[in-house]
Design a protein around this motif. Structure first.
Motif, PDB file in Angstrom:
ATOM      1  N   GLY A  87       0.783  -1.221   0.000  1.00 26.66           N
ATOM      2  CA  GLY A  87       0.000   0.000   0.000  1.00 26.66           C
ATOM      3  C   GLY A  87       0.812   1.267   0.000  1.00 26.66           C
ATOM      4  N   TYR A  88       2.139   1.149   0.006  1.00 27.09           N
ATOM      5  CA  TYR A  88       3.020   2.315   0.029  1.00 27.09           C
ATOM      6  C   TYR A  88       3.673   2.513  -1.339  1.00 27.09           C
ATOM      7  CZ  TYR A  88       2.682   1.678   5.092  1.00 27.09           C
ATOM      8  OH  TYR A  88       2.227   1.542   6.378  1.00 27.09           O
ATOM      9  N   PRO A  89       3.708   3.752  -1.850  1.00 29.41           N
ATOM     10  CA  PRO A  89       4.371   4.005  -3.137  1.00 29.41           C
ATOM     11  C   PRO A  89       5.892   4.018  -2.990  1.00 29.41           C
ATOM     12  CG  PRO A  89       3.476   6.043  -2.235  1.00 29.41           C
ATOM     13  CD  PRO A  89       3.033   4.949  -1.315  1.00 29.41           C
ATOM     14  N   ILE A  90       6.539   3.221  -3.810  1.00 31.00           N
ATOM     15  CA  ILE A  90       7.999   3.106  -3.788  1.00 31.00           C
ATOM     16  C   ILE A  90       8.544   3.635  -5.110  1.00 31.00           C
ATOM     17  CG2 ILE A  90       9.959   1.551  -3.628  1.00 31.00           C
ATOM     18  CD1 ILE A  90       8.305   1.793  -1.044  1.00 31.00           C
ATOM     19  N   PHE A  91       9.422   4.615  -5.018  1.00 30.61           N
ATOM     20  CA  PHE A  91      10.024   5.199  -6.219  1.00 30.61           C
ATOM     21  C   PHE A  91      11.180   4.334  -6.698  1.00 30.61           C
ATOM     22  CE2 PHE A  91      13.334   7.711  -8.253  1.00 30.61           C
ATOM     23  CZ  PHE A  91      12.630   8.403  -9.228  1.00 30.61           C
ATOM     24  N   TYR A  92      11.301   4.194  -8.013  1.00 36.15           N
ATOM     25  CA  TYR A  92      12.480   3.527  -8.564  1.00 36.15           C
ATOM     26  C   TYR A  92      12.789   4.079  -9.946  1.00 36.15           C
ATOM     27  CZ  TYR A  92       9.363   0.557 -11.439  1.00 36.15           C
ATOM     28  OH  TYR A  92       8.420   0.107 -12.345  1.00 36.15           O
ATOM     29  N   TYR A  93      14.075   4.093 -10.263  1.00 39.07           N
ATOM     30  CA  TYR A  93      14.517   4.479 -11.595  1.00 39.07           C
ATOM     31  C   TYR A  93      14.654   3.218 -12.434  1.00 39.07           C
ATOM     32  CZ  TYR A  93      17.325   6.086 -15.485  1.00 39.07           C
ATOM     33  OH  TYR A  93      17.776   6.351 -16.754  1.00 39.07           O
ATOM     34  N   ASP A  94      14.100   3.257 -13.643  1.00 38.96           N
ATOM     35  CA  ASP A  94      14.162   2.140 -14.585  1.00 38.96           C
ATOM     36  C   ASP A  94      14.697   2.710 -15.897  1.00 38.96           C
ATOM     37  OD1 ASP A  94      13.681   0.152 -16.493  1.00 38.96           O
ATOM     38  OD2 ASP A  94      11.796  -0.470 -15.592  1.00 38.96           O
ATOM     39  N   SER A  95      15.867   2.237 -16.326  1.00 34.94           N
ATOM     40  CA  SER A  95      16.501   2.826 -17.502  1.00 34.94           C
ATOM     41  C   SER A  95      15.707   2.594 -18.786  1.00 34.94           C
ATOM     42  CB  SER A  95      17.923   2.294 -17.677  1.00 34.94           C
ATOM     43  OG  SER A  95      17.930   0.892 -17.883  1.00 34.94           O
ATOM     44  N   SER A  96      14.722   1.717 -18.762  1.00 35.31           N
ATOM     45  CA  SER A  96      13.897   1.513 -19.957  1.00 35.31           C
ATOM     46  C   SER A  96      13.093   2.762 -20.300  1.00 35.31           C
ATOM     47  CB  SER A  96      12.954   0.318 -19.765  1.00 35.31           C
ATOM     48  OG  SER A  96      12.020   0.569 -18.737  1.00 35.31           O
ATOM     49  N   VAL A  97      12.967   3.685 -19.333  1.00 34.18           N
ATOM     50  CA  VAL A  97      12.283   4.955 -19.600  1.00 34.18           C
ATOM     51  C   VAL A  97      13.051   5.762 -20.641  1.00 34.18           C
ATOM     52  CG1 VAL A  97      11.629   7.177 -18.576  1.00 34.18           C
ATOM     53  CG2 VAL A  97      11.204   5.061 -17.331  1.00 34.18           C
ATOM     54  N   ARG A  98      14.381   5.682 -20.586  1.00 25.77           N
ATOM     55  CA  ARG A  98      15.222   6.443 -21.526  1.00 25.77           C
ATOM     56  C   ARG A  98      15.808   5.571 -22.629  1.00 25.77           C
ATOM     57  NH1 ARG A  98      19.647  10.192 -19.676  1.00 25.77           N
ATOM     58  NH2 ARG A  98      20.782   8.233 -19.498  1.00 25.77           N
ATOM     59  N   ASP A  99      15.953   4.289 -22.356  1.00 25.69           N
ATOM     60  CA  ASP A  99      16.680   3.399 -23.258  1.00 25.69           C
ATOM     61  C   ASP A  99      15.730   2.351 -23.842  1.00 25.69           C
ATOM     62  OD1 ASP A  99      18.430   1.726 -24.562  1.00 25.69           O
ATOM     63  OD2 ASP A  99      19.473   1.045 -22.756  1.00 25.69           O
ATOM     64  N   ALA A 100      15.394   2.497 -25.099  1.00 22.22           N
ATOM     65  CA  ALA A 100      14.451   1.580 -25.751  1.00 22.22           C
ATOM     66  C   ALA A 100      14.995   0.161 -25.848  1.00 22.22           C
ATOM     67  CB  ALA A 100      14.102   2.098 -27.144  1.00 22.22           C
ATOM     68  N   SER A 101      16.314   0.016 -25.779  1.00 25.36           N
ATOM     69  CA  SER A 101      16.920  -1.308 -25.897  1.00 25.36           C
ATOM     70  C   SER A 101      17.245  -1.938 -24.544  1.00 25.36           C
ATOM     71  CB  SER A 101      18.210  -1.219 -26.727  1.00 25.36           C
ATOM     72  OG  SER A 101      19.182  -0.421 -26.057  1.00 25.36           O
ATOM     73  N   ALA A 102      16.804  -1.317 -23.449  1.00 25.23           N
ATOM     74  CA  ALA A 102      17.172  -1.762 -22.104  1.00 25.23           C
ATOM     75  C   ALA A 102      16.812  -3.215 -21.835  1.00 25.23           C
ATOM     76  CB  ALA A 102      16.517  -0.859 -21.058  1.00 25.23           C
ATOM     77  N   MET A 103      15.639  -3.647 -22.283  1.00 28.32           N
ATOM     78  CA  MET A 103      15.162  -4.986 -21.954  1.00 28.32           C
ATOM     79  C   MET A 103      15.992  -6.081 -22.612  1.00 28.32           C
ATOM     80  SD  MET A 103      12.912  -4.185 -19.826  1.00 28.32           S
ATOM     81  CE  MET A 103      12.289  -5.825 -19.475  1.00 28.32           C
ATOM     82  N   SER A 104      16.814  -5.733 -23.583  1.00 32.41           N
ATOM     83  CA  SER A 104      17.666  -6.721 -24.244  1.00 32.41           C
ATOM     84  C   SER A 104      19.025  -6.853 -23.563  1.00 32.41           C
ATOM     85  CB  SER A 104      17.873  -6.341 -25.713  1.00 32.41           C
ATOM     86  OG  SER A 104      18.598  -5.115 -25.823  1.00 32.41           O
ATOM     87  N   LYS A 105      19.246  -6.072 -22.512  1.00 28.13           N
ATOM     88  CA  LYS A 105      20.530  -6.052 -21.818  1.00 28.13           C
ATOM     89  C   LYS A 105      20.420  -6.765 -20.475  1.00 28.13           C
ATOM     90  CE  LYS A 105      21.532  -1.537 -23.893  1.00 28.13           C
ATOM     91  NZ  LYS A 105      21.704  -0.088 -23.647  1.00 28.13           N
ATOM     92  N   PRO A 106      21.545  -7.234 -19.925  1.00 25.23           N
ATOM     93  CA  PRO A 106      21.512  -7.812 -18.578  1.00 25.23           C
ATOM     94  C   PRO A 106      21.080  -6.755 -17.560  1.00 25.23           C
ATOM     95  CG  PRO A 106      23.777  -7.502 -19.312  1.00 25.23           C
ATOM     96  CD  PRO A 106      22.907  -7.259 -20.509  1.00 25.23           C
ATOM     97  N   THR A 107      20.436  -7.192 -16.503  1.00 27.40           N
ATOM     98  CA  THR A 107      19.895  -6.271 -15.498  1.00 27.40           C
ATOM     99  C   THR A 107      20.916  -6.006 -14.397  1.00 27.40           C
ATOM    100  OG1 THR A 107      17.651  -7.053 -15.896  1.00 27.40           O
ATOM    101  CG2 THR A 107      18.042  -5.905 -13.825  1.00 27.40           C
ATOM    102  N   LEU A 108      21.002  -4.736 -14.007  1.00 23.53           N
ATOM    103  CA  LEU A 108      21.863  -4.315 -12.897  1.00 23.53           C
ATOM    104  C   LEU A 108      20.999  -3.622 -11.853  1.00 23.53           C
ATOM    105  CD1 LEU A 108      24.646  -3.805 -11.570  1.00 23.53           C
ATOM    106  CD2 LEU A 108      24.805  -1.712 -12.945  1.00 23.53           C
ATOM    107  N   LEU A 109      20.944  -4.200 -10.666  1.00 21.46           N
ATOM    108  CA  LEU A 109      20.225  -3.616  -9.543  1.00 21.46           C
ATOM    109  C   LEU A 109      21.191  -2.753  -8.741  1.00 21.46           C
ATOM    110  CD1 LEU A 109      17.736  -3.435  -7.629  1.00 21.46           C
ATOM    111  CD2 LEU A 109      18.571  -5.549  -6.539  1.00 21.46           C
ATOM    112  N   LEU A 110      20.876  -1.464  -8.616  1.00 19.69           N
ATOM    113  CA  LEU A 110      21.723  -0.515  -7.904  1.00 19.69           C
ATOM    114  C   LEU A 110      21.112  -0.220  -6.530  1.00 19.69           C
ATOM    115  CD1 LEU A 110      22.492   1.979 -10.826  1.00 19.69           C
ATOM    116  CD2 LEU A 110      24.000   0.205  -9.907  1.00 19.69           C
TER     117      LEU A 110
END
Length: 332
Positions: free
Chosen positions: A47-70
């Motif tokens: 029930g709590y909003p959690i903010f996160y940055y997701d590079s797919s917002v800027r990078d159309a090819s993001a989903m084809s790359k390995p994921t890095l959790l920062l």
């Protein structure tokens, strides 16, 4: 009983005074934070909003790359990764959350701000994004969160952690050297009183103590940090967040042993590197020395002797170099 009553009166008086003389906190007044927020997303956790940055917002090819959790540190937020973002996005799909209680995420007044709760939140976030294997780069309290991730990997979680890079953090409680104020802030009642009596400028000075002599933050940068920290914060937030220091002692064996165990797994062993700013008075060169004593096959990169607690802010160029060298080595 009289002492407790006096403390409560002081606390209430301090809250009233601070409310009367403190301007409303608005981190969006800073263009850097505003742009970061606009490029982020929100996820619902209990029930709590959690903010996160997701590079797919800027990078159309993001989903084809390995994921890095920062995983950011205390008391800051995901925006710590801004100066490394562009280079990291060329190779990775980045996910960088603000933990609950931090940055632009919700800061409920009554919530168990434990490392386990933070990991539960991130697990749900990654599951909601259908990301079941990922690399991790972590800093400060993010190191501790990453250690719990490693321990859960041993517990046979269904996701796969592919690698870990630790930046400065309290991996071993016996080698961690928190400032006196940090110890006081985690103390019940006292921590709450300090949060409302100590000025934000004093908090800023404490933050700047962990930076190197030539990499200290400007007044505006410190204002950005404290605005994000105290934005929508309840009266007891800092005291609650600081309790991860106690958890490090309680869970010491689980979290320290996990670092060694995951490197010896028969299936999907996890390579690990430490990148450290040695000037850091809290978890600098002395933490590296302890790491060498305890961890099998320690892979360590030391930055310049004048780099402090925040390698990702103080020396992003060389931190990236060591990070990419590590990933080049494990990819071959």
């Amino acid at each position: 009983m009289d002492t407790i009553f006096i403390i409560i009166i002081i606390l209430i008086f301090g809250i009233i005074i601070k409310k009367l003389f403190t301007q409303t906190i608005n981190p969006y007044r800073f263009s850097k934070i505003l742009i970061w927020a606009q490029q982020g997303k929100y996820f619902n956790f209990l029930g709590y909003p959690i903010f996160y940055y997701d590079s797919s917002v800027r990078d159309a090819s993001a989903m084809s790359k390995p994921t890095l959790l920062l995983l950011h540190g205390y008391p800051t937020s995901s925006i710590d990764w801004l100066y490394m973002r562009d280079e990291l996005e060329q190779r990775f799909h980045i996910i960088a959350p603000d933990y609950i209680g931090y940055g632009l995420s919700a800061k409920p007044i009554s919530f168990p701000y434990t490392i386990s709760s933070q990991v539960n939140m991130i697990e749900q976030l990654m599951n909601s994004l259908n990301l079941n294997q990922f690399h991790i780069m972590a800093h400060d309290v993010g190191d501790t969160i990453a250690q719990e991730f490693l321990a859960r990997q041993i517990d046979d979680r269904q996701y796969i952690i592919q690698s870990i890079v630790f930046l400065n953090g309290g991996l071993f409680p016996e080698a961690h050297r928190p400032f006196f104020m940090m110890k006081m802030l985690k103390t019940p009642i006292i921590g709450v009183i300090i949060q409302y009596i100590v000025s934000r400028s004093l908090f800023s000075l404490t933050i700047n103590r962990v930076f190197g002599p030539s990499t200290k933050r400007t007044k505006q940068e410190l204002d950005e940090i404290t605005d994000l920290l105290f934005y929508n914060a309840p009266y007891n937030l800092i005291q609650q967040l600081q309790c991860y220091i106690n958890e490090r002692i309680i869970c010491r064996d689980r979290w320290v042993n996990a670092i060694n165990k995951v490197q010896k797994l028969e299936k999907n062993p996890i390579p690990i590197r430490m990148i450290n700013g040695p000037f850091d008075p809290i978890s600098g060169k002395h933490m590296v020395d302890r790491y060498r004593e305890i961890i099998i096959n320690p892979d360590i990169c030391l930055l310049d002797t004048n780099i402090g607690h925040y390698p990702n802010l103080e020396d992003p160029e060389n931190t990236l170099k060591h990070f990419f060298d590590f990933h080049n080595s494990i990819s071959t």
